[in-house]
Design an enzyme around this catalytic site. Structure first.
Site, PDB file in Angstrom:
ATOM      1  N   ASP A  53       0.862  -1.194   0.000  1.00 31.70           N
ATOM      2  CA  ASP A  53       0.000   0.000   0.000  1.00 31.70           C
ATOM      3  C   ASP A  53       0.906   1.254   0.000  1.00 31.70           C
ATOM      4  O   ASP A  53       1.898   1.314   0.721  1.00 31.70           O
ATOM      5  CB  ASP A  53      -0.889   0.002   1.265  1.00 31.70           C
ATOM      6  N   ILE A  54       0.561   2.210  -0.923  1.00 23.84           N
ATOM      7  CA  ILE A  54       1.369   3.445  -1.001  1.00 23.84           C
ATOM      8  C   ILE A  54       1.037   4.310   0.227  1.00 23.84           C
ATOM      9  O   ILE A  54      -0.157   4.530   0.521  1.00 23.84           O
ATOM     10  CB  ILE A  54       1.082   4.201  -2.299  1.00 23.84           C
ATOM     11  N   GLU A  88      -4.563   2.406  -4.308  1.00 24.13           N
ATOM     12  CA  GLU A  88      -3.104   2.436  -4.181  1.00 24.13           C
ATOM     13  C   GLU A  88      -2.590   1.140  -3.587  1.00 24.13           C
ATOM     14  O   GLU A  88      -1.473   1.065  -3.110  1.00 24.13           O
ATOM     15  CB  GLU A  88      -2.676   3.654  -3.345  1.00 24.13           C
TER      16      GLU A  88
END
Lengths: 167, 467
Positions: free
Chosen positions: B337-338, B381
């Protein structure tokens, strides 16, 4: 049964009659009356169209006579039988008619006894020649005359062969 | 019954062939049999005509002596096929004339006598017997005549018996025209040639015709059988020759369209309609395959990042887990996950956000082994990486390598506190010992928990866990 016994007896008694002339050679033929003049055509003679089968057969049977040249045929009847000859019977006992192959010295004799006709074949000297050719045999005579009841009545023929040439 | 084209064609042609052969055989029979029949009739008529002369002569003279002659009877007997002869005629003096012959009785007999015939014979016998009483009579001559009449009388008795015997024989009715009866008896009548006319009726045994008929039927059947066999064989071979390429083509095209080998389509070089069909199929299959590939790509890939999409993960995740389990390999899932990506989007805009996502995706692909590992955009994301055949330690190492590589991209993200550049957090979960109870959702949940821990520990971190 009785008739059968008679038949067997007759068979045993008369075998010689089958081969020889039954009718006797008549005397004094020279005094007999000429009643018909006819012919037996030669082998090469063509019969007219419509000639009866009986005559065709008779010609076929006798045209070998006289080396195939045919012969004149004269019929003589004793004076006392002239009347019955015209009506073809009934005939009294004794000789009835002779047919003479004039060119071949052959005499066919018809005789009657008790209304029944019997036959014989002789030469002019009275010798029995019935065994000399099948067509002279007594059985051949019977076969032709007696059996063809509608043509030969009481042993004498109703249709002379020459008639077909005279039509 | 569901029949193929080949069987339908064979059945149709064979049916037509059977009908044609049967018709041809029947026609031949109808042509030949009457000829044989008429030939037989003509032969027997010729035999009959040979008797006409003597019979007509006998009718004419009312002469029955002729029909008793042994030569005549023997002649009839020698005609082996003559069963029955019957004569009805009118003699020269219009007397009724009738006689008959039957092979079974072996004799001829007079069929008609005048009413007074027997009495007239007795009368003649009586007359001759009386004559015998005359002493001057020639007894030899009289006995000869008696013998002849007795013979006639005996014949009369015999003929009556034969006439009676004949009535017990079942004879067919004889018409003038020739007819062959069911029991192979030929009946016909010819006219006699005597002046007053008459009929000669004949019954001949023509049973040899039955043998001829059998022979004819046998030969026609044999001929039809051979014709049928040869033409059937030719029909089957022709249909096989015609259908075989179609069958091969059908078989070849019956696979999944993408599995069809378009370079080896059967009959494609054939210079006929089947070849045209094969060539058109090749074009169709080729175009369709391209379209299918395109559609598959659309349904499999994420359009922005070109990574596999979530739908595809859902489709293959269980299979990948099963494969790992079957080969006893470690199955690892990295949940990526960004960090603070919402702020990135809010501040740099969605276009920059998309570019950032593409860069992350590209980094993932560069970091993992493309042959063994799978990268997915899971949504927003979030990304997933599936690693197979790597130990838990190796999986953690890959996760850390991803983390580092993305950081090293130096994508500016001033709103990602402490890092000021784009970073990712990764939760990794590995299945070391496979268990039937462990499902993909369990692994995802574990990885998500690990991710949560990585986020909690300051982001840009990797947290690894095992099941």
């Amino acid at each position: 049964m009785k008739s059968i016994l008679i038949f067997i007896t007759l068979c045993l008694l008369t075998p010689s009659l089958w081969a020889n002339s039954t009718a006797s050679f008549p005397k004094n033929i020279n005094e007999w009356i000429l009643v018909k003049e006819s012919i037996i055509p030669g082998k090469n003679v063509e019969l007219p169209e419509g000639t009866s089968l009986f005559i065709q057969n008779t010609v076929r049977t006798y045209n070998w006579i006289n080396q195939g040249k045919g012969t004149k045929l004269n019929i003589y009847v004793p004076k006392e039988k002239l009347t019955s000859y015209k009506t073809h019977g009934p005939y009294a006992d004794g000789p009835t008619a002779v047919g003479i192959y004039e060119d071949s010295n052959i005499i066919f004799v018809t005789e009657h006894i008790a209304g029944e006709a019997i036959y014989g074949t002789y030469d002019r000297e009275g010798n029995d020649i019935s065994s000399s050719h099948p067509s002279f045999n007594v059985q051949a005579c019977i076969q032709c005359h007696t059996s063809n009841k509608d043509i030969c009545m009481n042993g004498t023929c109703a249709t002379p062969i020459i008639d077909i040439f005279q039509k | 019954m569901n029949m193929g084209l080949k069987h339908k064609l064979i059945l149709t042609f064979l049916t037509v062939q059977i009908v044609l052969t049967t018709c041809a055989g029947y026609y031949q029979y109808k042509q030949q049999w009457p000829l044989l029949e008429s030939q037989s009739v003509e032969n027997h008529k010729n035999i009959a005509r040979q008797l006409n002369n003597i019979i007509s002569l006998s009718i004419e003279g009312n002469n029955y002596a002729n029909i008793y002659l042994p030569t005549f009877v023997d002649r009839l007997k020698s005609m082996s096929s003559l069963i029955y002869l019957e004569v009805n005629g009118v003699s020269e003096r219009s007397n009724k004339y009738q006689f008959a012959y039957h092979k079974a009785l072996g004799e001829t007999w007079r069929n008609y006598y005048p009413a007074n015939y027997s009495a007239s014979l007795d009368e003649r016998i009586e007359k001759l017997s009386t004559a015998l009483l005359n002493k001057n009579i020639d007894t030899v001559k009289v006995n000869f005549l008696l013998h002849r009449i007795e013979e006639e009388k005996l014949k009369y008795t015999q003929n009556l018996k034969q006439k009676k015997a004949l009535s017990q024989l079942n004879l067919p009715f004889i018409k003038n025209t020739p007819a062959i009866q069911k029991n192979w008896m030929l009946t016909f009548s010819i006219p006699s040639t005597n002046n007053k006319g008459g009929n000669i009726n004949f019954i001949f045994d023509v049973s040899p015709l039955k043998q001829l008929q059998d022979t004819l039927l046998r030969s026609l059947l044999l001929e039809s059988f051979f014709t049928l066999s040869i033409t059937s064989l030719l029909i089957i071979l022709a249909i096989q020759w015609f259908i075989h390429p179609i069958e091969q083509l059908t078989k070849h095209l019956s696979h999944d369209i993408q599995a069809i080998d378009i370079d080896n389509i059967p009959a494609i070089t054939t210079n006929n309609e089947i070849g045209d069909l094969a060539r058109k199929f090749k074009v169709l299959v080729s175009n369709t395959s391209q379209h299918i590939r395109f559609i598959e790509e659309l349904s499999t890939l994420d359009t922005l990042t070109n990574l596999l999409n979530r739908r595809h993960f859902d489709k293959i995740a269980n299979d990948l887990l099963l494969r790992a389990k079957q080969h006893d390999l470690v199955f690892s899932l990295l949940f990526i996950d960004i960090d603070n990506f919402k702020k990135y989007n809010d501040n740099y805009g969605h276009n920059e956000g998309d570019v950032a996502l593409q860069k992350v995706a590209a980094t993932l692909l560069n970091t993992v082994n493309k042959d063994d590992d799978y990268c997915f955009r899971f949504g927003g994301e979030e990304f997933l990486v599936v690693l197979i055949n790597k130990t838990h330690e190796q999986a953690c190492k890959v996760a850390k390598s991803i983390c580092t590589s993305i950081e090293d991209e130096n994508i500016e993200h001033l709103f990602n506190q402490t890092h000021n550049k784009l970073t990712v957090s990764i939760g990794a979960c590995s299945i070391i010992e496979h268990n039937d109870n462990v499902k993909i959702k369990d692994i995802l949940k574990n990885a998500d928990n690990a991710l949560y821990k990585a986020k909690g520990s300051g982001k840009n971190k990797v947290c690894c866990t095992v099941i």
